[in-house]
Enzyme design. Structure first.
Site, mmCIF file in Angstrom:
data_model
loop_
_atom_site.group_PDB
_atom_site.id
_atom_site.type_symbol
_atom_site.label_atom_id
_atom_site.label_comp_id
_atom_site.label_asym_id
_atom_site.label_seq_id
_atom_site.Cartn_x
_atom_site.Cartn_y
_atom_site.Cartn_z
ATOM 1 N N LYS A 1 42.855 51.831 28.157
ATOM 2 C CA LYS A 1 41.596 51.359 27.212
ATOM 3 C C LYS A 1 40.420 51.027 27.895
ATOM 4 O O LYS A 1 40.329 49.797 28.359
ATOM 5 C CB LYS A 1 42.100 50.138 26.343
ATOM 6 C CG LYS A 1 41.541 49.980 25.081
ATOM 7 C CD LYS A 1 39.906 49.823 24.904
ATOM 8 C CE LYS A 1 39.457 48.436 25.127
ATOM 9 N NZ LYS A 1 37.924 48.190 25.369
ATOM 10 N N GLY B 1 38.779 41.548 34.088
ATOM 11 C CA GLY B 1 37.687 41.379 32.966
ATOM 12 C C GLY B 1 37.464 39.536 33.295
ATOM 13 O O GLY B 1 37.895 38.921 33.960
ATOM 14 N N SER B 2 36.826 39.089 32.233
ATOM 15 C CA SER B 2 36.448 37.595 32.138
ATOM 16 C C SER B 2 37.799 36.878 32.043
ATOM 17 O O SER B 2 38.862 37.429 31.369
ATOM 18 C CB SER B 2 35.539 37.486 30.975
ATOM 19 O OG SER B 2 36.129 37.727 29.807
ATOM 20 N N GLY C 1 41.076 37.375 29.590
ATOM 21 C CA GLY C 1 42.479 37.320 30.364
ATOM 22 C C GLY C 1 43.451 36.509 29.807
ATOM 23 O O GLY C 1 44.629 36.817 29.659
ATOM 24 N N GLU D 1 43.267 40.346 36.831
ATOM 25 C CA GLU D 1 42.129 40.127 37.807
ATOM 26 C C GLU D 1 40.863 39.538 37.244
ATOM 27 O O GLU D 1 40.245 40.249 36.444
ATOM 28 C CB GLU D 1 41.864 41.262 38.619
ATOM 29 C CG GLU D 1 41.137 40.927 39.997
ATOM 30 C CD GLU D 1 39.719 41.315 39.952
ATOM 31 O OE1 GLU D 1 39.017 40.267 39.532
ATOM 32 O OE2 GLU D 1 39.182 42.474 40.175
ATOM 33 N N CYS E 1 33.372 41.351 40.550
ATOM 34 C CA CYS E 1 34.372 40.479 40.326
ATOM 35 C C CYS E 1 34.351 39.690 41.774
ATOM 36 O O CYS E 1 34.419 38.534 41.968
ATOM 37 C CB CYS E 1 35.719 40.927 40.324
ATOM 38 S SG CYS E 1 35.756 41.955 38.738
ATOM 39 N N GLU F 1 30.954 31.635 37.671
ATOM 40 C CA GLU F 1 30.752 33.066 37.753
ATOM 41 C C GLU F 1 29.504 33.366 36.980
ATOM 42 O O GLU F 1 29.656 33.393 35.595
ATOM 43 C CB GLU F 1 31.786 33.909 37.529
ATOM 44 C CG GLU F 1 31.631 35.309 37.969
ATOM 45 C CD GLU F 1 32.913 36.205 37.764
ATOM 46 O OE1 GLU F 1 33.507 36.087 36.490
ATOM 47 O OE2 GLU F 1 33.435 36.972 38.464
HETATM 48 P P1 ADP Z 1 32.802 41.161 30.134
HETATM 49 O O1 ADP Z 1 32.922 39.658 29.027
HETATM 50 O O2 ADP Z 1 32.326 41.161 31.194
HETATM 51 O O3 ADP Z 1 32.283 42.280 28.880
HETATM 52 P P2 ADP Z 1 35.615 41.396 29.013
HETATM 53 O O4 ADP Z 1 36.250 40.674 29.795
HETATM 54 O O5 ADP Z 1 34.929 40.886 27.832
HETATM 55 O O6 ADP Z 1 34.347 41.604 29.937
HETATM 56 O O7 ADP Z 1 36.106 42.846 28.773
HETATM 57 C C1 ADP Z 1 36.662 43.544 29.623
HETATM 58 C C2 ADP Z 1 37.672 44.486 28.850
HETATM 59 O O8 ADP Z 1 38.460 43.545 28.038
HETATM 60 C C3 ADP Z 1 37.068 45.454 27.964
HETATM 61 O O9 ADP Z 1 37.703 46.781 27.933
HETATM 62 C C4 ADP Z 1 36.976 45.035 26.783
HETATM 63 O O10 ADP Z 1 37.073 45.851 25.680
HETATM 64 C C5 ADP Z 1 38.515 44.226 26.797
HETATM 65 N N1 ADP Z 1 38.607 43.269 25.821
HETATM 66 C C6 ADP Z 1 37.618 42.217 25.452
HETATM 67 N N2 ADP Z 1 37.983 41.391 24.284
HETATM 68 C C7 ADP Z 1 39.305 41.729 24.126
HETATM 69 C C8 ADP Z 1 40.707 41.299 23.503
HETATM 70 N N3 ADP Z 1 40.332 40.171 22.573
HETATM 71 N N4 ADP Z 1 41.693 41.793 23.651
HETATM 72 C C9 ADP Z 1 42.071 42.827 24.655
HETATM 73 N N5 ADP Z 1 41.048 43.086 25.479
HETATM 74 C C10 ADP Z 1 39.759 42.872 25.138
#
Ligand code: ADP
Length: 483
Positions: free
Chosen positions: A179, A232-233, A237, A254, A288, A385
């Site tokens: 995804k 991601g964030s 996470g 991560e 990151c 961050e």
């Molecule tokens: P950023 O805040 O830097 O945009 P995110 O951590 O939101 O990064 O996004 C990283 C990934 O996690 C993307 O592929 C995003 O679509 C996905 N994502 C965002 N929200 C969710 C969620 N609630 N459940 C699963 N995946 C998610």
């Protein structure tokens, strides 16, 4: 069809069981350098994710699951060569989609090829053990894939993160559901096209673009997924780990950091300078493992501030294809987040600022890089961050204080020590809370061969290197009693 993928593929299609499908709905692709809409990607939802997980399981039960480790490896090596052949086209896609300067996008394309080479070569080199046990027994371990693995990928380094996570998972014989991030999907789709071309059996890799709330959440709670890797964030996470907990699914997270470079008075500042700077501005700070804190021992403080300030005044932010020092940020939302931090810069001294090129379109998401100094390591800009081109310099006196400041954010992804004193290098490397420590260099995540991941709020689990192959597999112990 999008102009940038024209003649190659339709970016609104998604991949399940080796077949490209028409999108149930679409999301726009934005070029961060211009703010213009340049195409559409699929907006997959729970139904498509469920089909993708089922297709991955079918692949495991069929052709993909029946391949030998050597055959899996050869497939990845063929894929590596195809990526090399298309590296320039992949770099162009990444530059347009993410807004990253072309030179940096080219490095990411090379890294993707290298990951497939590394994991292609490693696929048949992972073995179990025979274990001493009671008399009359033979005991051994088998390394087996988890099964269906879910890969939720961010927008900042799509090619590198797909490489390290999907590469290792496929090498171990898992079947992947990928995804990609809604902000930057194009190289994930191109990678999947090349994987099909390389002969990867249907269903071994499925790609379902969509939003995090829809496709991402559906993937993380699907009980058919037996391992999840997420970059991601920290907020997302946490949601993913919670969702995975319902199915007792293991996760690798991560989640970024606030990584320090620690410059002692005996450091070779000439050697350090390029690393101090580039680790902060690479990919406009949306990394990151960016080094957003520069700790400098007092005797070098004035000189280091002066040299870093001079370097900052020469930095240019410009459209990705102009290949300047920095490109735009990924989105208007990201720019707003970074500007929100910058508006809270009380207690910091603004040392220097780069500039945004006049060629930058007004609708692009540009921001000039900023260098700050503070004597307060607890300042919000020195703690959180920011994920933008902002570095904070902090003075210290002696090793004790350096360790306290470096370890004082709750994050722990990467750190570096700049010193000519070997004993200090060893002491500091042991005391720093980080998944990777560099001595007299800074690798921003390091090479393909080097295990990478965080401690504390930076996450858990290790990707990259051989270590990732252990993470993407599980151990079975077989104990035979034969008398
Ligand atoms: P950023 O805040 O830097 O945009 P995110 O951590 O939101 O990064 O996004 C990283 C990934 O996690 C993307 O592929 C995003 O679509 C996905 N994502 C965002 N929200 C969710 C969620 N609630 N459940 C699963 N995946 C998610």
């Amino acid at each position: 069809m999008s102009d940038i993928t024209a003649g190659w593929f339709d970016p609104s299609e998604y991949l399940i069981a080796g077949q490209w499908h028409d999108a149930p709905a679409t999301l726009p692709i934005e070029d961060p350098s211009t703010g213009a809409e340049i195409g559409a990607i699929a907006r997959c939802g729970a139904a498509e994710v469920s089909d993708a997980v089922a297709a991955a399981q079918t692949a495991l039960d069929g052709e993909w699951g029946g391949l030998t480790a050597a055959e899996r490896g050869r497939t990845l090596l063929r894929l590596s060569r195809l990526i090399e052949e298309r590296a320039e086209a992949l770099a162009m896609l990444e530059a347009r989609d993410v807004g990253k300067p072309l030179t940096q996008a080219r490095a990411d394309a090379r890294a993707l090829a290298r990951y497939m080479e590394f994991y292609g070569g490693a696929a048949d080199k992972i073995a179990g053990q025979t274990l001493p046990y009671l008399d009359g027994y033979t005991v051994y371990t088998l390394r087996e894939p988890h099964g269906v693995t879910g890969h939720i990928i961010p927008w900042n380094y799509p090619m590198q993160i797909i490489g390290r996570s999907v590469g290792a998972a496929l090498a171990m014989g898992n079947a992947c559901v990928l995804k990609p991030a809604e902000e930057a999907c194009l190289t994930a789709l191109a990678f999947a096209r090349l994987a099909v071309e390389a002969g990867l059996p249907p269903g071994a890799l499925n790609v379902v673009p969509g939003t995090g709330e829809e496709a991402g959440a559906a993937l993380s709670r699907n009980p058919g997924v037996r391992h999840l890797s997420f970059t991601g964030s920290a907020g997302v996470g946490t949601l993913i780990q919670q969702a995975a907990a319902h199915n007792i699914t293991p996760v690798t997270l991560e989640l970024g950091g606030k990584s320090p470079q620690i410059v002692f008075a005996d450091a070779d500042l000439d050697a350090a300078m390029p690393f101090l700077l580039s680790a902060g501005i690479q990919n406009a700070g949306q990394t990151c493992s960016a080094s957003s804190r520069i700790l400098v021992e007092r005797p070098l403080w004035e000189e280091a501030m002066a040299r870093m300030s001079e370097a900052y005044t020469k930095l240019t932010t410009a459209p990705a294809l102009e290949d300047a020092d920095l490109g735009p940020l990924i989105s208007a939302r990201q720019k707003q987040i970074v500007q929100g931090y910058l508006s809270r810069d009380e207690g910091l001294q603004l040392l220097a600022e780069g500039h945004v090129s006049q060629s930058a379109p007004a609708a692009g998401h540009y921001i000039a890089p900023r260098l700050y100094a503070t004597t307060d390591p607890a300042n919000i800009l020195a703690q959180e961050e920011i994920f933008g081109p902002v570095q904070v310099m902090i003075p210290f006196e002696g090793e004790e204080q350096a360790v306290a400041i470096a370890n004082g954010t709750g994050y722990g992804l990467v750190a570096s020590i700049w010193s000519e004193n070997g004993a200090r290098q060893m002491r500091m490397a042991k005391r720093l809370k980080a998944g990777q420590v560099f001595i007299n260099n800074y690798g921003a995540g390091g090479g393909v061969e080097l295990p990478f991941g965080g401690v504390g709020r930076s996450g858990h689990g290790r990707e990259k290197g051989f270590e990732a192959l252990y993470g993407f597999s599980q151990l079975k112990t077989v104990a035979a009693k034969h008398g």
